[in-house]
Enzyme design. Structure first.
Site, PDB file in Angstrom:
ATOM      1  N   ASP A 171       0.854  -1.193   0.000  1.00  0.00           N
ATOM      2  CA  ASP A 171       0.000   0.000   0.000  1.00  0.00           C
ATOM      3  C   ASP A 171       0.891   1.245   0.000  1.00  0.00           C
ATOM      4  O   ASP A 171       1.885   1.305   0.722  1.00  0.00           O
ATOM      5  CB  ASP A 171      -0.921  -0.001   1.227  1.00  0.00           C
ATOM      6  CG  ASP A 171      -2.063   0.996   1.087  1.00  0.00           C
ATOM      7  OD1 ASP A 171      -3.221   0.553   0.993  1.00  0.00           O
ATOM      8  OD2 ASP A 171      -1.796   2.220   1.073  1.00  0.00           O
ATOM      9  N   ILE A 172       0.517   2.226  -0.799  1.00  0.00           N
ATOM     10  CA  ILE A 172       1.341   3.436  -0.928  1.00  0.00           C
ATOM     11  C   ILE A 172       1.314   4.280   0.346  1.00  0.00           C
ATOM     12  O   ILE A 172       2.241   5.051   0.602  1.00  0.00           O
ATOM     13  CB  ILE A 172       0.878   4.248  -2.166  1.00  0.00           C
ATOM     14  CG1 ILE A 172       1.999   5.153  -2.679  1.00  0.00           C
ATOM     15  CG2 ILE A 172      -0.390   5.034  -1.894  1.00  0.00           C
ATOM     16  CD1 ILE A 172       1.756   5.696  -4.080  1.00  0.00           C
ATOM     17  N   ASN A 191     -12.909  -3.008   2.445  1.00  0.00           N
ATOM     18  CA  ASN A 191     -13.916  -1.954   2.457  1.00  0.00           C
ATOM     19  C   ASN A 191     -14.799  -2.132   1.231  1.00  0.00           C
ATOM     20  O   ASN A 191     -14.300  -2.412   0.136  1.00  0.00           O
ATOM     21  CB  ASN A 191     -13.250  -0.583   2.440  1.00  0.00           C
ATOM     22  CG  ASN A 191     -12.453  -0.310   3.704  1.00  0.00           C
ATOM     23  OD1 ASN A 191     -12.918  -0.578   4.793  1.00  0.00           O
ATOM     24  ND2 ASN A 191     -11.243   0.201   3.551  1.00  0.00           N
ATOM     25  N   GLY A 197     -15.812   3.659   3.358  1.00  0.00           N
ATOM     26  CA  GLY A 197     -14.660   4.480   2.993  1.00  0.00           C
ATOM     27  C   GLY A 197     -13.864   3.930   1.830  1.00  0.00           C
ATOM     28  O   GLY A 197     -12.741   4.365   1.583  1.00  0.00           O
ATOM     29  N   GLN A 198     -14.417   2.955   1.103  1.00  0.00           N
ATOM     30  CA  GLN A 198     -13.711   2.406  -0.061  1.00  0.00           C
ATOM     31  C   GLN A 198     -13.377   3.523  -1.042  1.00  0.00           C
ATOM     32  O   GLN A 198     -14.243   4.293  -1.448  1.00  0.00           O
ATOM     33  CB  GLN A 198     -14.563   1.343  -0.760  1.00  0.00           C
ATOM     34  CG  GLN A 198     -13.832   0.700  -1.948  1.00  0.00           C
ATOM     35  CD  GLN A 198     -14.669  -0.353  -2.680  1.00  0.00           C
ATOM     36  OE1 GLN A 198     -15.851  -0.537  -2.388  1.00  0.00           O
ATOM     37  NE2 GLN A 198     -14.052  -1.033  -3.615  1.00  0.00           N
ATOM     38  N   HIS A 241     -10.259  -5.290  -3.287  1.00  0.00           N
ATOM     39  CA  HIS A 241      -8.934  -5.476  -2.701  1.00  0.00           C
ATOM     40  C   HIS A 241      -9.073  -5.844  -1.235  1.00  0.00           C
ATOM     41  O   HIS A 241      -9.977  -5.365  -0.538  1.00  0.00           O
ATOM     42  CB  HIS A 241      -8.060  -4.227  -2.856  1.00  0.00           C
ATOM     43  CG  HIS A 241      -8.708  -2.957  -2.408  1.00  0.00           C
ATOM     44  ND1 HIS A 241      -9.644  -2.293  -3.154  1.00  0.00           N
ATOM     45  CD2 HIS A 241      -8.547  -2.223  -1.269  1.00  0.00           C
ATOM     46  CE1 HIS A 241     -10.030  -1.200  -2.506  1.00  0.00           C
ATOM     47  NE2 HIS A 241      -9.398  -1.144  -1.356  1.00  0.00           N
ATOM     48  N   HIS A 247      -6.973  -5.660   2.248  1.00  0.00           N
ATOM     49  CA  HIS A 247      -5.826  -5.110   2.961  1.00  0.00           C
ATOM     50  C   HIS A 247      -5.302  -6.200   3.899  1.00  0.00           C
ATOM     51  O   HIS A 247      -6.073  -6.732   4.710  1.00  0.00           O
ATOM     52  CB  HIS A 247      -6.238  -3.921   3.826  1.00  0.00           C
ATOM     53  CG  HIS A 247      -6.806  -2.746   3.092  1.00  0.00           C
ATOM     54  ND1 HIS A 247      -6.101  -1.577   2.894  1.00  0.00           N
ATOM     55  CD2 HIS A 247      -8.018  -2.551   2.522  1.00  0.00           C
ATOM     56  CE1 HIS A 247      -6.868  -0.702   2.241  1.00  0.00           C
ATOM     57  NE2 HIS A 247      -8.044  -1.267   2.009  1.00  0.00           N
TER      58      HIS A 247
HETATM   59  P1  5GP Z   1      -9.753   1.504   0.204  1.00  0.00           P
HETATM   60  O1  5GP Z   1      -9.950   2.753   0.989  1.00  0.00           O
HETATM   61  O2  5GP Z   1     -10.337   1.606  -1.181  1.00  0.00           O
HETATM   62  O3  5GP Z   1     -10.157   0.266   0.927  1.00  0.00           O
HETATM   63  O4  5GP Z   1      -8.180   1.349   0.049  1.00  0.00           O
HETATM   64  C1  5GP Z   1      -7.459   1.804  -1.045  1.00  0.00           C
HETATM   65  C2  5GP Z   1      -5.997   1.724  -0.670  1.00  0.00           C
HETATM   66  O5  5GP Z   1      -5.231   1.884  -1.859  1.00  0.00           O
HETATM   67  C3  5GP Z   1      -5.537   2.807   0.296  1.00  0.00           C
HETATM   68  O6  5GP Z   1      -4.997   2.190   1.474  1.00  0.00           O
HETATM   69  C4  5GP Z   1      -4.492   3.584  -0.489  1.00  0.00           C
HETATM   70  O7  5GP Z   1      -3.399   3.991   0.307  1.00  0.00           O
HETATM   71  C5  5GP Z   1      -4.074   2.602  -1.559  1.00  0.00           C
HETATM   72  N1  5GP Z   1      -3.663   3.219  -2.806  1.00  0.00           N
HETATM   73  C6  5GP Z   1      -4.314   4.193  -3.485  1.00  0.00           C
HETATM   74  N2  5GP Z   1      -3.654   4.507  -4.614  1.00  0.00           N
HETATM   75  C7  5GP Z   1      -2.559   3.704  -4.645  1.00  0.00           C
HETATM   76  C8  5GP Z   1      -1.487   3.566  -5.582  1.00  0.00           C
HETATM   77  O8  5GP Z   1      -1.402   4.240  -6.610  1.00  0.00           O
HETATM   78  N3  5GP Z   1      -0.537   2.632  -5.285  1.00  0.00           N
HETATM   79  C9  5GP Z   1      -0.603   1.861  -4.160  1.00  0.00           C
HETATM   80  N4  5GP Z   1       0.386   0.973  -3.980  1.00  0.00           N
HETATM   81  N5  5GP Z   1      -1.608   1.974  -3.262  1.00  0.00           N
HETATM   82  C10 5GP Z   1      -2.563   2.887  -3.501  1.00  0.00           C
END
Ligand code: 5GP
Length: 115
Positions: A32-33, A88, A94-95, A101, A103
């Site tokens: 995760d970034i 999520n 908060g997705q 995906h 985590h």
């Molecule tokens: P969500 O909130 O959709 O469950 O999680 C999305 C996740 O993707 C977040 O934890 C966010 O930090 C990660 N993320 C978003 N954009 C990028 C990206 O360009 N590269 C990587 N490696 N992670 C990302």
């Protein structure tokens, strides 16, 4: 860049870089970034499924495979004290990225309930 591609589809297609820790014909796992813990890996299917809410019966084997991959990565990362797997799904959760995906978060003590 094709219109409508999610950021994760662009990572699958190798259009943008990611720190990939595992890949096979059905899935990809990368760091995760913005990590929320010492270990924070995202495990995604290559198939474009929007969220848990869009999983179909025919995806059952794929979803099972993702969890076997999650378990193997957790072992490789030495998360022997435990870890959390989070998906999520939809606006209330908060997705942010509309590509399914999981985590995989670990390496520190966590609290419950989540925010
Ligand atoms: P969500 O909130 O959709 O469950 O999680 C999305 C996740 O993707 C977040 O934890 C966010 O930090 C990660 N993320 C978003 N954009 C990028 C990206 O360009 N590269 C990587 N490696 N992670 C990302």
């Amino acid at each position: 860049m094709m219109a409508g591609k999610t950021i994760f589809k662009r990572i699958i297609d190798k259009e943008i870089p990611a720190k990939i820790v595992y890949e096979d014909d059905r899935c990809l796992a990368f760091e995760d970034i913005h990590p929320t813990a010492p270990t924070h890996i995202l495990v995604i299917p290559k198939k474009e499924i929007v969220s848990v809410a869009e999983i179909e019966e025919s995806d059952a084997a794929l979803i099972g495979h993702l969890f076997v991959v999650i378990r193997k990565i957790a072992e490789q990362m030495g998360l022997d004290r435990g870890y959390r797997v989070v998906a999520n799904s939809g606006p209330d959760s908060g997705q942010e990225v509309p590509h399914l995906h999981f985590h995989l978060i670990g390496g520190r003590k966590m609290t419950w309930p989540p925010g």
